[in-house]
Design an enzyme around this catalytic site. Sequence first.
Site, PDB file in Angstrom:
ATOM      1  N   GLU A 136      -6.782   4.265 -12.909  1.00  0.00           N
ATOM      2  CA  GLU A 136      -5.845   5.382 -13.079  1.00  0.00           C
ATOM      3  C   GLU A 136      -6.240   6.128 -14.337  1.00  0.00           C
ATOM      4  O   GLU A 136      -6.484   5.508 -15.382  1.00  0.00           O
ATOM      5  CB  GLU A 136      -4.390   4.891 -13.243  1.00  0.00           C
ATOM      6  CG  GLU A 136      -3.783   4.293 -11.992  1.00  0.00           C
ATOM      7  CD  GLU A 136      -2.286   4.009 -12.151  1.00  0.00           C
ATOM      8  OE1 GLU A 136      -1.664   4.562 -13.083  1.00  0.00           O
ATOM      9  OE2 GLU A 136      -1.763   3.241 -11.340  1.00  0.00           O
TER      10      GLU A 136
ATOM     11  N   GLU B 291      -0.251  -3.089 -12.678  1.00  0.00           N
ATOM     12  CA  GLU B 291       0.337  -3.013 -14.021  1.00  0.00           C
ATOM     13  C   GLU B 291       1.441  -4.024 -14.315  1.00  0.00           C
ATOM     14  O   GLU B 291       2.548  -3.640 -14.715  1.00  0.00           O
ATOM     15  CB  GLU B 291       0.871  -1.592 -14.296  1.00  0.00           C
ATOM     16  CG  GLU B 291      -0.211  -0.536 -14.311  1.00  0.00           C
ATOM     17  CD  GLU B 291       0.275   0.848 -14.749  1.00  0.00           C
ATOM     18  OE1 GLU B 291       1.494   1.077 -14.818  1.00  0.00           O
ATOM     19  OE2 GLU B 291      -0.585   1.705 -15.023  1.00  0.00           O
TER      20      GLU B 291
END
Length: 417
Positions: free
Chosen positions: A309, A214
């Site tokens: 995720e 991320e």
Amino acid sequence: MIFSSISRAAAAAVLLCTVGQARPAGLMSQVKRDNALKFDFGGEKIRGVNLGGWFVLEPWITPSIFEATPDNVIDEYTLCETLGKAEAHNRLHAHWDSWIVESDFSEMAGIGLNFVRIPIGYWSVFPNDGDPYVQGAYDYLGKAIGWASNHGIKVMIDLHGVPGSQNGFDNSGQRGDVRWTQGGSVDQTKNALNKIRDDWAGHDSVAAIELVNEPMGPSLDMDTVRQFMMDAWGNLKSSNVAITFHDAFEGVNSWNDWGSGMWSLLLDTHHYEIFDSSSLQLGIDDHVSTACAFGSSMSTNNKWTISGEWTGAMTDCAKWLNGRGVGARYDGTYYYNGQGSSYIGDCAGKFTGTVAGFGEADHNNIGTFINAQIAAYEKADGWIFWTWKNEAAPEWHFQNLTAAGLVPQPFSTANGC
Ligand SMILES: *[C@@H]1O[C@H](CO)[C@@H](O)[C@H](O)[C@H]1NC(C)=O
């Protein structure tokens, strides 16, 4: 080019007509022929869980560790800084030793999981002088890889925190500013990845390495981020692992023009419907259709694409999910970086206990949402749930959700989308 000038659906149709097969062109050519990957990416679906909160602490995953510290302790960095190395070492080693054990891997294999994604911070691989962090998690990573191997599960090693923080989230090790790419931090990141490669890329069970979790594209210079991805790929390209890169929040379809001439690329996108007010206002049917549409857009990519995720949660009510002391957008208590929120619904008593404690409507809706997401992400190349277990956030607890019947067993896409 195609993707910027016509709609996504039309672009997918053009690609389908052009190549006459179910997935867009480019997938075959990206796989280096003499590169024996250890998983049938693009064939078999990835069905995995994250081992969140093990080697990179997050206050909401293990609140008990943080409740035993003063309020200023908001992440692993401040925990180590506040407790000092000796005490932090004691508490972290006790945690690493008990949070995940070999029986977790046998249980994962028993329910049909074939992958684990294991987040680890740079400080556990190559400590920086002056960091307060304590060492030792890297040895437990080695244990975990051995356990995965014993139970036939493939591992993605995920560099989840890099020097300076790539996103300012507590799960990067240090909450606050995004300072990654400054100073020598990119070189330090590449060094950590090279060490992971040297130590683990040759292991039978290590099927993927993720370059950085991320990175906050909108706050970083994306030319620098893409250059980093390309250079780090170059360092790993002769290894038999899927070289995994996160979409940097640039959009799951934004990487199709990138990566030509590169192989073994696996795009990781994260799908949550709880971190903005409009998503939080959706009812179950709209949550399902949003996830299913997202899965369709993943499946039009020219690279293997997974949802690395995702969660059963439809609120951000779990205690400290947005950070220690930050509050939830759902009930209007969120306040962070000058941004507030307004009330949508009540968090009190909801989603703060156990899976067994869900009311009937929540039980059914969360099960429906999970079922839909499995079907959505398997339109593309699979999924890795966040997370295997936690102390008090039931919609995020894959182990208990499965035991309670909220995850289809065996895994199935039927009745999903
Ligand atoms: C998960 O299940 C265990 C064993 O039943 C229980 O002790 C724990 O509280 C549960 N946690 C959640 C979040 O459901």
